[in-house]
Design an enzyme around this catalytic site. Sequence first.
Site, PDB file in Angstrom:
ATOM      1  N   ASN A 198      43.413  35.160  46.016  1.00 35.74           N
ATOM      2  CA  ASN A 198      43.272  34.104  47.017  1.00 35.74           C
ATOM      3  C   ASN A 198      44.649  33.548  47.356  1.00 35.74           C
ATOM      4  OD1 ASN A 198      43.132  33.017  44.344  1.00 35.74           O
ATOM      5  ND2 ASN A 198      42.202  31.133  45.077  1.00 35.74           N
ATOM      6  N   GLU A 209      46.182  30.291  49.299  1.00 37.48           N
ATOM      7  CA  GLU A 209      45.843  28.992  49.893  1.00 37.48           C
ATOM      8  C   GLU A 209      46.920  28.516  50.850  1.00 37.48           C
ATOM      9  OE1 GLU A 209      44.609  26.439  46.625  1.00 37.48           O
ATOM     10  OE2 GLU A 209      42.726  27.569  46.518  1.00 37.48           O
ATOM     11  N   GLU A 243      38.749  38.287  47.921  1.00 38.99           N
ATOM     12  CA  GLU A 243      37.981  39.428  48.443  1.00 38.99           C
ATOM     13  C   GLU A 243      38.498  39.838  49.816  1.00 38.99           C
ATOM     14  OE1 GLU A 243      36.875  36.630  47.122  1.00 38.99           O
ATOM     15  OE2 GLU A 243      34.853  36.820  46.311  1.00 38.99           O
ATOM     16  N   CYS A 294      31.873  34.243  48.313  1.00 36.38           N
ATOM     17  CA  CYS A 294      31.360  33.193  49.202  1.00 36.38           C
ATOM     18  C   CYS A 294      30.689  33.832  50.423  1.00 36.38           C
ATOM     19  CB  CYS A 294      32.492  32.258  49.628  1.00 36.38           C
ATOM     20  SG  CYS A 294      33.534  32.926  50.958  1.00 36.38           S
TER      21      CYS A 294
END
Length: 148
Positions: free
Chosen positions: A60, A62, A73, A104
């Site tokens: 991930n 950010e 993902e 998610c």
Amino acid sequence: RTRTTVSFPTQPGPMPTPAQRRRLEHAARAAAKKSYSPYSEFRVGAAILTESGRVYAGCNVENASYGLCNCAERTAIFTAAAEGERQIRAVVVYTPTKQPTLPCGACRQVINEFGPDAVVISVCDSDRRLETTLPELLPHAFGPKDLA
Ligand code: THU
């Protein structure tokens, strides 16, 4: 009137082998170490197996503008797509937690584009793991077939 047939590469393909699962899990765990997550401090690593047999990993990433955060993902999937891959057979997600984390909703939709029958595996820092499939996680998905 001639109709153009648009076909998408959506063959299920074989299940990942035990050796491929180990490779994927190792890659997902390594990717989480590169997670850029200073805001959530929630480190995620993902690895995908494509139809070519290659493994692509991602973490991930950010952003100070929180809404622009990208999940592990999607980092892995977009990396694979940019290399020309078009079929995902398996996705492994790793989080350094006691409970496994599933992709998610946004990532489920992105997985569906290239892996509507993908196996999805979540691993963590306990012996708990989840193994499911994309159709279980995103039933009646909207996808390429709806635009064909
Ligand atoms: N995140 C992922 O990378 N994958 C998931 O499956 C769930 C959430 C990230 C997004 C954000 O950087 C952080 O985890 C907290 O939501």
